[in-house]
Design an enzyme around this catalytic site. Structure first.
Site, PDB file in Angstrom:
ATOM      1  N   GLN A  85       0.820  -1.202   0.000  1.00  0.00           N
ATOM      2  CA  GLN A  85       0.000   0.000   0.000  1.00  0.00           C
ATOM      3  C   GLN A  85       0.865   1.268   0.000  1.00  0.00           C
ATOM      4  OE1 GLN A  85      -3.440   0.350   2.804  1.00  0.00           O
ATOM      5  NE2 GLN A  85      -2.441   2.249   3.418  1.00  0.00           N
TER       6      GLN A  85
ATOM      7  N   ARG B  48      21.663  -1.358  41.605  1.00  0.00           N
ATOM      8  CA  ARG B  48      22.635  -0.283  41.416  1.00  0.00           C
ATOM      9  C   ARG B  48      22.668   0.614  42.652  1.00  0.00           C
ATOM     10  NH1 ARG B  48      21.527   4.527  37.378  1.00  0.00           N
ATOM     11  NH2 ARG B  48      23.492   5.665  37.512  1.00  0.00           N
TER      12      ARG B  48
ATOM     13  N   ARG C 216      10.389   9.215  38.565  1.00  0.00           N
ATOM     14  CA  ARG C 216      10.439   8.945  37.128  1.00  0.00           C
ATOM     15  C   ARG C 216      10.030   7.503  36.830  1.00  0.00           C
ATOM     16  NH1 ARG C 216      16.482  10.288  35.945  1.00  0.00           N
ATOM     17  NH2 ARG C 216      15.970  10.147  33.737  1.00  0.00           N
TER      18      ARG C 216
ATOM     19  N   GLY D 205      24.668   4.774  32.572  1.00  0.00           N
ATOM     20  CA  GLY D 205      25.487   4.419  31.418  1.00  0.00           C
ATOM     21  C   GLY D 205      25.210   3.021  30.905  1.00  0.00           C
TER      22      GLY D 205
ATOM     23  N   THR E  18       4.023   5.510  14.412  1.00  0.00           N
ATOM     24  CA  THR E  18       3.804   6.004  13.055  1.00  0.00           C
ATOM     25  C   THR E  18       2.845   5.124  12.261  1.00  0.00           C
ATOM     26  OG1 THR E  18       6.067   6.838  13.126  1.00  0.00           O
ATOM     27  CG2 THR E  18       4.994   6.787  10.976  1.00  0.00           C
TER      28      THR E  18
ATOM     29  N   GLU F 207      -0.141   2.327  11.269  1.00  0.00           N
ATOM     30  CA  GLU F 207      -1.556   2.218  11.654  1.00  0.00           C
ATOM     31  C   GLU F 207      -2.091   3.561  12.167  1.00  0.00           C
ATOM     32  OE1 GLU F 207      -3.502  -0.165  10.961  1.00  0.00           O
ATOM     33  OE2 GLU F 207      -1.901  -1.435  10.198  1.00  0.00           O
TER      34      GLU F 207
END
Lengths: 607, 607
Positions: A80, A253, A276, A344, A365, A367
């Site tokens: 398409q 960590r 976050r 890192g 992007t 559909e």
């Protein structure tokens, strides 16, 4: 040593039954037990060749082509998208011109930009394609239709005369998506028999007469609802993988905060890390449940369509379009944030995060471009609002608009931080925000004499209103989920905490929306933030167990940082030695490049 | 055909002298003429081996080692980061134990997490390293110091006894950063002579006595200021590349909006595209000018240090730390946004954007994790505020805090949208917002009996206050730039527009901050948004010329989508055929894998 669980202490802190949470995450005990991951992987194969013939072919065409495709006597793809044309199917340039002399269509690529570009499986593998092209009969353009075109010889796989076909080259990432055979294809007057046009809905007769059956375009919407609800489910899958990696590694960590030479602080104990990471953890659960609900919605829409009931279809279409947009955008951003949260080491391929990001990226992007989809949602919202006066009752996820009058003037009743824990308070704040932003857009639109011009001019504001509407849907489906009976010690309690984290995080992120529309006061915004901090403290001891509940094997996660036992550094270290560069102590090229420099055997004139 | 400029019409619309803008962008006519790109590339080489010896070695050590390094008789690297320890140098675990019997240090990796990990050039190329390790004399730990250690034989490049060295494996992206030789290194009781400790600031005597010269730690700050100001300059470089690609392609790409079969609308004409792209264009210019100013700041700091004037150093340090953080974070997000703004084709490697993103990503982590840096800024802000009462006058970028009393109660005077164009109005709004957010943090901090506990608990809010402060710096330096004499037709006018776009975009993005602190009213926020839309219309005709002013060659940009002449589709199409997969029409593997399927020669039992 190998059997040591570095996360054991973390797991012992969990305040809920993780096995029961696994069932909630899986959707049901049945889903949990059959572990449908493999089934889903197979189902998500992009070969849309067969569905296109099924959906748009006549019975005769289906009988001829489908058995060959199922038996893989032919391999098909779906062609398409063109080099110059993506989301806008009506803009395609490839032509299929009927030649009544020979009873054939002539498939042709009139321009460079009409080259087919991106179709999966096209470049090297496929022998046939369903090609979308403008149908032209007797000089008249009838718009875009589908045609079955053979591309390669079934004897030796060489491209047929008039066909130019190849691969489009490298893409983002170093792995998975680059193994997808995305192709480029041009036609130079390629002839196919008339019966290879997909003729279920439109036909061209032997005489070249074009006939169009009046199939409701709504059916196309039904297919989109299906595809997009699957994309939303995949969003929670991808985001939860990233969150699982980042959460486990944040517990391993350590950085700064050492007291008297003791160990440094676990990164997950820092407020900046929590603020976050935990909203992303909550988002993974939120998307999971809204995806579950969409599966129900699709079943409901399908049932209604079979009964010729189109009353909920446009609402369902707008809803899936919007949810596809916001869940995939937030997932992609969330994966990248998880990479950063690993410091890192998140940059190492062995963390699994770079490739997860690169492979996930196209979801925003394909559909439907995410911004284009939000504009469709906004258009639907404006239409719904304009019809309120005429007494048309908004349905489903837009039902709240029926209470617009109340929502325009209601006052948030929060006085103390804990008032923000009430689902009714949260829902009303999100409903009022969405309604007021839509009303504001509608008011500004009405100032334009040309509505389309107004829509274009205000599109950035309209996108924001659509986002507010879609976020309300996710929050409200999470709240609805919690009204169900959820067994297991502490399981429901954890989900309530996550639901509040999700809602208050969004409220903080979009504080400008809530305050400028007068839905909440600045003081109430500050209280929400205060409550959010308390919620993070409640998530903290359960964080590892909450990602364990995703039930991902180490093999599936594919991440040294996210391994179940937390023995991260051992895995990173051992993994490094498997790199081919380390096969020799003295590297390839030493004698050719390094030694001449060290031994000054290079011509100084070249320095 | 090849000489056709697809952007010619766009370029003819520009309302300013693009050649003069190139000079403004380059910094000066001199910079523009010498085109210092190559020089900068060479200068940004990460070999920090030589600077370490220069900065921390005695004169004797410099005389011995530097000539060998300059002549490349040895190749050195800088081995600081460990597998388990990043930003926190004080947490390093590698030990250097003095052995008075032999007058040597014993370099040792006592744990897996003490393995050196990441150093550039370490894995395969370097013969020597400056290794950071905990100095231990007579059982006492003196903290981290630098040591010169030989890693490989100068005869045959094989690792020396006790040294385990290799490459750490694949990283993000498919290209550039993977060609960086990031290494892993372990020591098993490796002995080096005592004179290979870098002894400028601290010494160990023959008897094993440790002596520490009292060098002001401020000097270390000076180095950081230097490194970070370079990173800020690189941010504008990377962001402008991405913006150049996305802007040019947005003018070529067309989607939807076709009228009566005419061409579709250029994507750059959509408001949704403009509201995402133009702020990034403005940011590229803003970062360019703040980077330029930082170069001046570093020169000023250096001059002061030479005169033993430390009065501005901590302010300069906080300022560069904060600007490093926000410019690199916004640049990385901006590159990814530019990729999305290019639709599906942004996902192609040939767009140049995936690799630009992958290569840029480490900037947010190295030389100070961006969140850690913002917390340092916040700490400095809190300290500055606490000293206001004692009469200590804040300097430089914190000078506005001296007017805190005014800023806490001032009212924004905007009544009409165009009032938002006044630099004084913008500056006061940004100053008031930054001051009020800092004051709010300080007030909340004072409620904690343990200040460190309060700082940890409120760190997410403190980060937001630091961001507000840093954004004020960027805005104010853009405004200052515009007070200079800038020649060239229309050049200054364009920069004024971009400065307003940058400020009002930030204001819209952080509307919650401005409104909840009472700096502006919701109505004034809506007026700012209205003005922003008008500004986008003014940027539109100049957009292509504004990215032309970056003066990037097609070779440097490395993007089919961003090529100067806009002949994008031809380049994409031709580029695809250069892919090795397209060397043959019938792909490798056809006879082995595809043909057996098509010809049903596979054992059906395996289906």
């Amino acid at each position: 040593m190998a059997a040591l669980d570095y996360h054991a202490e973390e797991r012992s802190k969990a305040e809920f039954d993780v096995e029961e949470m696994k069932i909630v995450w899986a959707g049901s005990r049945h889903d949990y037990e059959i572990n449908d991951r493999v089934a889903r992987l197979v189902a998500s194969d992009p070969g849309m060749f067969i569905p296109a013939i099924k959906g748009q072919g006549t019975e005769e065409q289906q009988e001829k082509w489908l058995p060959m495709a199922y038996k893989m006597q032919i391999i098909g793809c779906y062609a398409q998208t063109e080099l110059g044309h993506g989301s806008n199917v009506q803009g395609l340039e490839t032509t299929a011109t009927f030649d009544p002399q020979t009873d054939e269509f002539v498939i042709h690529s009139p321009t460079l930009t009409s080259s087919k570009w991106w179709p999966g499986g096209l470049g090297k593998v496929s022998t046939h394609a369903v090609v979308y092209a403008r149908l032209i009969t007797d000089g008249k353009d009838h718009g875009v239709h589908g045609f079955i075109v053979q591309l390669r010889s079934l004897d030796d796989h060489s491209p047929l005369p008039g066909i130019t076909v190849g691969d489009i080259g490298m893409k983002f990432g170093s792995g998975a998506y680059n193994s997808m055979d995305n192709g480029v294809l041009r036609f130079d007057h390629v002839r196919i028999p008339r019966n290879q046009m997909l003729m279920r809905d439109s036909q061209v007769t032997r005489e070249g007469k074009y006939m169009h059956s009046d199939v409701p375009t709504q059916l196309v919407y039904g297919t989109m609802v299906n595809v997009r609800q699957k994309i939303v489910s995949n969003a929670s899958g991808a985001l939860s993988r990233a969150v699982c990696i980042a959460t486990r590694y944040s517990a391993v960590r350590r950085q700064f905060g050492s007291q008297n030479g003791g160990p440094e602080t676990q990164v997950i104990d820092y407020r900046t890390q929590q603020s976050r990471l935990f909203p992303l953890l909550a988002s993974a659960y939120a998307f999971r449940f809204v995806g579950e609900w969409l599966t129900w919605l699709y079943a409901d829409v399908t049932q209604r369509l079979q009964a010729n009931d189109f009353s909920t279809l446009s609402e369902a279409h707008a809803c899936t379009a919007g949810l596809k947009s916001i869940t995939t955008s937030e997932t992609l951003d969330g994966i990248e944030e998880c990479r950063k949260l690993c410091g890192g080491h998140g940059y190492l391929s062995s963390s699994g995060l770079p490739e997860l990001f690169a492979v996930y990226a196209p979801n925003c992007t394909y559909e439907g471009d995410n911004i284009v989809l939000l504009l469709q949602v906004a258009r639907f919202l404006m239409k719904t609002f304009s019809q309120l006066g005429s007494g048309k009752k908004p349905v489903g996820t837009t039902a709240y608009m029926g209470r617009a009058e109340h929502l325009m003037q209601c006052c948030c009743e929060v006085e103390r931080a804990e008032d923000w824990l009430k689902p009714s308070v949260i829902l009303e704040a999100f409903e009022a925000r969405a309604a007021r932003m839509s009303v504001s857009c509608a008011t500004n639109l009405s100032k334009f004499s040309n509505p389309e011009e107004g829509f274009a001019e205000l599109s950035a504001d309209l996108v924001e209103a659509a986002v507010a509407h879609c976020q309300l849907i996710v929050v409200s489906k999470f709240v609805e989920k919690l009204q169900q009976d959820i067994p297991g010690k502490g399981v429901k309690r954890q989900l309530e905490i996550l639901c509040n984290v999700y809602a208050l995080y969004l409220l903080h992120k979009h504080l400008g929306d809530f305050v400028t529309t007068g839905c909440i006061t600045p003081k109430q915004g500050a209280l929400a933030n205060e409550q959010l901090r308390l919620l993070y403290s409640q998530v903290r001891p359960n964080a590892i167990a909450l990602v364990d509940a995703f039930n991902y094997t180490d093999h599936y996660l594919g991440s040294d940082l996210g391994c179940y036992d937390g023995n991260v550094y051992q895995k990173l270290y051992e993994g490094a030695w498997k790199d081919p560069l380390n096969d020799t102590d003295v590297p390839d090229g030493y004698h050719e490049y390094i030694r001449p420099i060290l031994k000054q055997h290079i011509r100084t004139a070249r320095l």
